[in-house]
Design a protein around this motif. Structure first.
Motif, PDB file in Angstrom:
ATOM      1  N   LEU A 165      -5.831   0.282  -1.313  1.00 18.22           N
ATOM      2  CA  LEU A 165      -5.868   1.599  -0.688  1.00 18.22           C
ATOM      3  C   LEU A 165      -7.192   1.842   0.027  1.00 18.22           C
ATOM      4  N   GLN A 175       1.631   6.493  -6.874  1.00 15.74           N
ATOM      5  CA  GLN A 175       0.487   7.269  -7.355  1.00 15.74           C
ATOM      6  C   GLN A 175       0.704   8.769  -7.176  1.00 15.74           C
ATOM      7  N   ARG A 234       0.933   3.930  -2.960  1.00 16.39           N
ATOM      8  CA  ARG A 234       0.575   5.319  -2.662  1.00 16.39           C
ATOM      9  C   ARG A 234       1.696   6.269  -3.081  1.00 16.39           C
ATOM     10  N   LYS A 263      -6.384   0.159  -6.102  1.00 17.07           N
ATOM     11  CA  LYS A 263      -7.501   0.916  -5.533  1.00 17.07           C
ATOM     12  C   LYS A 263      -8.154   0.152  -4.392  1.00 17.07           C
ATOM     13  N   MET A 279       0.830  -1.200   0.000  1.00 18.97           N
ATOM     14  CA  MET A 279       0.000   0.000   0.000  1.00 18.97           C
ATOM     15  C   MET A 279       0.866   1.250   0.000  1.00 18.97           C
ATOM     16  N   GLU A 280       1.893   1.291   0.847  1.00 19.88           N
ATOM     17  CA  GLU A 280       2.791   2.455   0.897  1.00 19.88           C
ATOM     18  C   GLU A 280       3.500   2.648  -0.439  1.00 19.88           C
ATOM     19  N   ARG A 312      -7.622   2.525   3.989  1.00 16.95           N
ATOM     20  CA  ARG A 312      -8.303   3.733   4.477  1.00 16.95           C
ATOM     21  C   ARG A 312      -9.418   3.385   5.458  1.00 16.95           C
TER      22      ARG A 312
END
Length: 113
Positions: A98, A78, A75, A95, A71-72, A102
């Motif tokens: 992430l 992106q 991110r 997506k 995820m990091e 969240r």
């Protein structure tokens, strides 16, 4: 003399961080990085530090470390400008990852803050 002792002590401390891992697989440096980022967003002080520490503990309890690293990485990619980074913006599994993070982060913040 103090100028030599402090960097040596800091280097020894940081060297130990690379091997320190909690039972959930999150290394200490990942937890510290999260807490520092959280404190930059939410303020300074011991109370905020405790809340941010609680938040990463909750995240670690519900989100595997390997997924956290993915995820990091996603991110970070992106957020980069350019054509190559745009390839990561349209990937479905990114997506989903992430979004899952969240949701867990919001739940952790609701519990801790």
């Amino acid at each position: 003399m103090t100028r030599i002792v402090v960097p040596v002590a800091l280097a020894a401390f940081l060297a130990g961080l690379s091997t320190a891992r909690a039972d959930d697989g999150y290394p200490t440096y990942a937890r510290v990085d999260y807490v520092l980022g959280c404190m930059m967003s939410n303020g300074q002080g011991p109370d905020v530090m405790r809340k941010c520490s609680c938040s990463i503990d909750e995240i670690a309890a519900h989100f595997p470390y390997d997924s956290y690293v993915a995820m990091e990485t996603a991110r970070t990619l992106q957020d980069m400008p350019g054509e190559r980074a745009s390839l990561m913006r349209g990937v479905g599994w990114v997506k989903d990852l992430l979004d899952e993070f969240r949701q867990i982060q919001v739940a952790a913040d609701l519990k801790c803050f």
